[in-house]
Design an enzyme around this catalytic site. Structure first.
Site, PDB file in Angstrom:
ATOM      1  N   ASP A 262       0.872  -1.172   0.000  1.00 33.95           N
ATOM      2  CA  ASP A 262       0.000   0.000   0.000  1.00 33.95           C
ATOM      3  C   ASP A 262       0.914   1.228   0.000  1.00 33.95           C
ATOM      4  O   ASP A 262       2.106   1.142   0.302  1.00 33.95           O
ATOM      5  CB  ASP A 262      -0.959   0.006   1.191  1.00 33.95           C
ATOM      6  CG  ASP A 262      -2.159   0.938   0.925  1.00 33.95           C
ATOM      7  OD1 ASP A 262      -2.083   1.776  -0.005  1.00 33.95           O
ATOM      8  OD2 ASP A 262      -3.170   0.845   1.646  1.00 33.95           O
TER       9      ASP A 262
HETATM   10  C1  BGC Z   1      -4.963   3.376   0.020  1.00 38.20           C
HETATM   11  C2  BGC Z   1      -5.007   2.413  -1.149  1.00 38.20           C
HETATM   12  C3  BGC Z   1      -4.806   3.170  -2.427  1.00 38.20           C
HETATM   13  C4  BGC Z   1      -3.467   3.891  -2.353  1.00 38.20           C
HETATM   14  C5  BGC Z   1      -3.124   4.678  -3.584  1.00 38.20           C
HETATM   15  C6  BGC Z   1      -3.713   4.235  -0.012  1.00 38.20           C
HETATM   16  O1  BGC Z   1      -3.788   5.240   0.936  1.00 38.20           O
HETATM   17  O2  BGC Z   1      -5.031   2.656   1.223  1.00 38.20           O
HETATM   18  O3  BGC Z   1      -6.221   1.722  -1.155  1.00 38.20           O
HETATM   19  O4  BGC Z   1      -4.869   2.320  -3.526  1.00 38.20           O
HETATM   20  O5  BGC Z   1      -3.512   4.801  -1.263  1.00 38.20           O
HETATM   21  O6  BGC Z   1      -3.920   5.803  -3.689  1.00 38.20           O
END
Ligand code: BGC
Length: 744
Positions: A262
């Site tokens: 993530d």
């Molecule tokens: C989120 C993800 C997301 C990523 C990119 C993170 O903060 O938890 O679900 O895909 O950001 O934006």
């Protein structure tokens, strides 16, 4: 040279040219041969470069070898607008407005795998059109608590339902040569303390409740990439948790895809290297920028990793495994020259959005057949509530979108019913008048200077003078509602809506409450309000999809993918006091929040059944404008061996006067077991379309998988011989029949 000679010369050279095509670029060659060939040509530096980001959402590929960049994009419900290279802020493109599809809880509420396929196909086409190789979604974390800020991005509380819905979504997306990135593996079930939450979960609970949807996506859907969560598990971060990534995902499930962190979920090189992470994204470049020529080079899986390999701390073979996975992902997507071109905001996508929305809306209650609105009698409709006019595609965190257009409920109702009845709107309350996320603005100005009493009094008057009231309330995509990075602060509706609803229904008993949210809310007034509808966030076509159902053009057929708790203590996670956890430490001695999952496998209806509770609306519940009668279920044989299957059949008849779809649910009850088992568990469902008077027989095939529990000591699924019952329900609480059978 004559033209003829030139052509002959070219023809003679052609085989030689062909032979010179390197294996890794030759799509007629097996994927693994191509991966090995590419790997053998890469320098150590190129290998390290390919496994971490070069910008907010992309990785560099190998320019020297013509291996393209890998572009990712959010998110599960539409393709995120383009951001700046290194920032979350907008790149201000003018051609990146998308179709915003319904929230994933709505998709799950359709209980229709065909809708999931259509959803995946459509969103995949948009991602492809925008030239993205990896779509960061879908999310299949289990709805453990109604307070989780991201429930709207997930597929509900039941592992079987989520499994059956995620597979076609994955296939639909990947048919476009776009990879899904199934998130957030695993146990990312709350947003509070999301970077330090450390679920304490036993193996049985993990395997029975929290892993099945991920497993289905990996093994049946062949998802090409997975995203690790921010949270921890047994003291180690999920994005590089050796149990989750190495032992389970890549080991037990034999999965060959790439694990993507993530964004900003990586905290040290050693753990990331060893814990099965393949690609690092979103680490905080700000903190590293001071003194560094290129912050991305200083990612945990960049220079520090390179140095570690050069000094012998890490092996190159371990790196090669990560590189192979990234190459595989790239060859399956950006290097697939035969993938379709995709499309953006096409008429097909608009229609898909509207159809999925219409099928996902759940009619929770409909006393006196208040709905659909009968315009023979209804001449004046009062529409009340902020959510009738508020645009919801902006907000909520990373799934926030720049929608090409958004039809609000009020607009949709006016378009459909405006020429048949007078529609009068009153705001009733002010919730959150803002509408901005990362520089995308709705353009709506929802400020209203009036006092709460002035707003309520106006709404009351409008309600009293109308033939029917449609109250659009619920939540929105602001912090502490349906929004990433925060959990809700309670189950109650915000902004004084409870008091307002009571006042409105007292003024006009013909009131329908249409709840716009991605999760359940408390409805202490439910017995007083004749009609209640769960209408989710439905994206571009919100107003049209809602008007379809309210007008009766579409007969509602959605069923709840989670329990609608009356109070928080009907939910095991809250009742057993383990939310939001207590201070603890991780494997490196850092402070975390331990969150014991004391309720174990008793999540959602499993907890309700065990404790004989009465929620506001049970899991699987949803009404129709017609009625269905179930016949007696039968089994194809009363005794089965573990290698056999048994077929459960049940006739279902549409006994009303409209065509409609019914979701027939099969639960399995283990009548005697050596371990504690839920009263019943969902193991099959089928959505059938029935004309008035029509009967269809629904068949379910039950194998030993449906009868098994996870035996943690033996570390395997076990189906114990003995008596079982196939329970047929119109919901988890509305049992229509059951039939016993025996496993030999
Ligand atoms: C989120 C993800 C997301 C990523 C990119 C993170 O903060 O938890 O679900 O895909 O950001 O934006």
């Amino acid at each position: 040279m004559t033209l003829r000679n030139l052509i002959i010369g070219m023809m003679m050279a052609a085989p030689a040219l062909q032979a010179a095509t390197p294996v890794y670029l030759d799509e007629s060659k097996p994927l693994e041969d191509r991966v090995e060939d590419a790997l053998s040509r890469m320098t150590l530096e190129e290998k390290v470069a390919i496994i971490h980001a070069q910008s907010k959402f992309s990785a560099p590929g190998v320019p020297r070898l013509g291996i393209p960049e890998l572009w990712t994009t959010d998110g599960p419900m539409g393709v995120r607008p383009e951001v700046l290279w290194d920032e979350w802020e907008q790149a201000e493109w003018t051609n990146d407005s998308c179709t915003a599809f319904p929230s994933l809880t709505c998709l799950a509420a359709t209980w229709n795998p065909e809708m999931a396929k259509l959803y995946g196909k459509s969103i995949g086409e948009e991602a492809r059109f925008r030239n993205k190789s990896v779509l960061l979604g879908p999310g299949v974390n289990i709805y453990r608590t109604p307070l989780c800020g991201r429930n709207f991005e997930y597929m509900g509380e039941d592992p079987y339902l989520a499994s059956r819905m995620v597979v076609p979504y994955v296939n639909g997306v990947q048919d476009n040569g776009v990879s899904v990135c199934v998130k957030h593996f695993a146990l990312n079930n709350n947003e509070i303390n999301r970077h330090t939450s450390n679920p304490i979960v036993d193996d049985r609970t993990l395997y029975e409740i929290y892993l099945p949807a991920f497993k289905a996506a990996a093994t049946e859907g062949n998802a090409w990439s997975f995203m690790g969560g921010y949270n921890l598990f047994r003291g180690q971060h999920a994005s590089y948790n050796p149990i989750l990534m190495n032992d389970i995902l890549k080991g037990e499930w034999g999965w060959d895809g790439a694990v993507i962190s993530d964004w900003g979920a990586v905290h040290d090189t050693k753990s990331a290297v060893e814990g099965g992470l393949d690609m690092e994204f979103g680490s905080w470049t700000d903190g590293l920028a001071g003194g560094a020529s290129n912050a991305y080079d200083n990612y945990w899986l960049a220079k520090p990793y390179l140095k570690g390999i050069q000094d012998g701390t890490y092996s190159e073979e371990q790196l090669n495994d990560k590189v192979r996975r990234v190459l595989r992902l790239t060859m399956r997507t950006a290097m697939d020259r035969n993938r379709p071109w995709g499309s953006m905001v096409s008429d097909e996508h608009k229609a898909a959005c509207r159809q999925i929305g219409g099928e996902g809306i759940v009619l929770l209650q409909n006393k006196n057949n208040l709905l659909p609105v009968n315009t023979d009698k209804v001449k004046k409709i009062a529409v009340i509530g902020e959510n009738a006019i508020k645009m919801m595609t902006v907000g909520g965190g990373s799934s926030s979108l720049k929608a090409k257009y958004e039809i609000t409920p009020l607009d949709g109702l006016k378009a459909r019913l405006g020429d048949k009845a007078e529609i009068v709107y009153a705001r009733g309350y002010v919730g959150d008048p803002t509408g901005e996320y990362n520089g995308v603005v709705t353009g709506q100005n929802l400020e209203d200077p009036r006092s709460p009493e002035e707003l309520a009094a106006e709404a009351e008057k409008v309600a009293r003078e109308a033939d029917i009231v449609l109250f659009f309330g619920g939540l929105n995509k602001s912090g502490h509602q349906d929004c990433e990075d925060t959990d809700r602060l309670g189950l109650e509706l915000p902004y004084g809506q409870d008091a307002l609803i009571e006042r409105i229904v007292a003024a006009n008993p013909n009131t329908a409450f249409i709840n716009i949210s991605g999760t359940g809310v408390a409805m202490p007034w439910a017995s007083k309000v004749p009609a209640i509808m769960q209408a989710w966030y439905l994206g571009n076509e919100t107003g049209n999809a809602i008007a379809d159902v309210i007008s009766g053009d579409v007969n509602p057929s959605g069923k709840l993918p989670y329990t609608y708790y009356a109070t928080l203590d009907q939910c095991g996670a809250h009742k057993l006091g383990a939310y939001p956890g207590t201070p603890g430490v991780d494997v490196l001695g850092n402070e975390v929040m331990d969150m014991p999952y004391n309720e174990g496998i008793y999540v959602g209806y499993r907890f309700i059944d065990k404790n004989k509770l009465k929620p506001t609306f049970p899991f699987g519940h949803g009404l129709s404008y017609t009625t269905f009668e179930y016949g007696k279920p039968t089994v194809s044989k009363s005794v089965m061996t573990p290698d056999e299957t048994v077929t459960v059949s049940v006739p279902v008849t549409n006994t009303g006067s409209r065509s409609g779809q019914e979701v027939v649910q099969l639960y399995i009850r283990d009548l005697k077991s050596s371990v504690d088992r839920p009263v019943k568990e969902l193991k099959g469902f089928e959505k059938v379309d029935l004309a008035p008077g029509q009967t269809k027989v629904v068949h379910f095939e039950i194998g030993k998988d449906a009868l098994s529990f996870f035996d943690a000591d033996r570390h395997e699924w076990v189906a114990e011989p003995g008596k079982f019952e196939a329970v047929i329900g119109a919901s988890s609480a509305d049992v229509r029949g059951s039939v016993p059978f025996t496993l030999k």
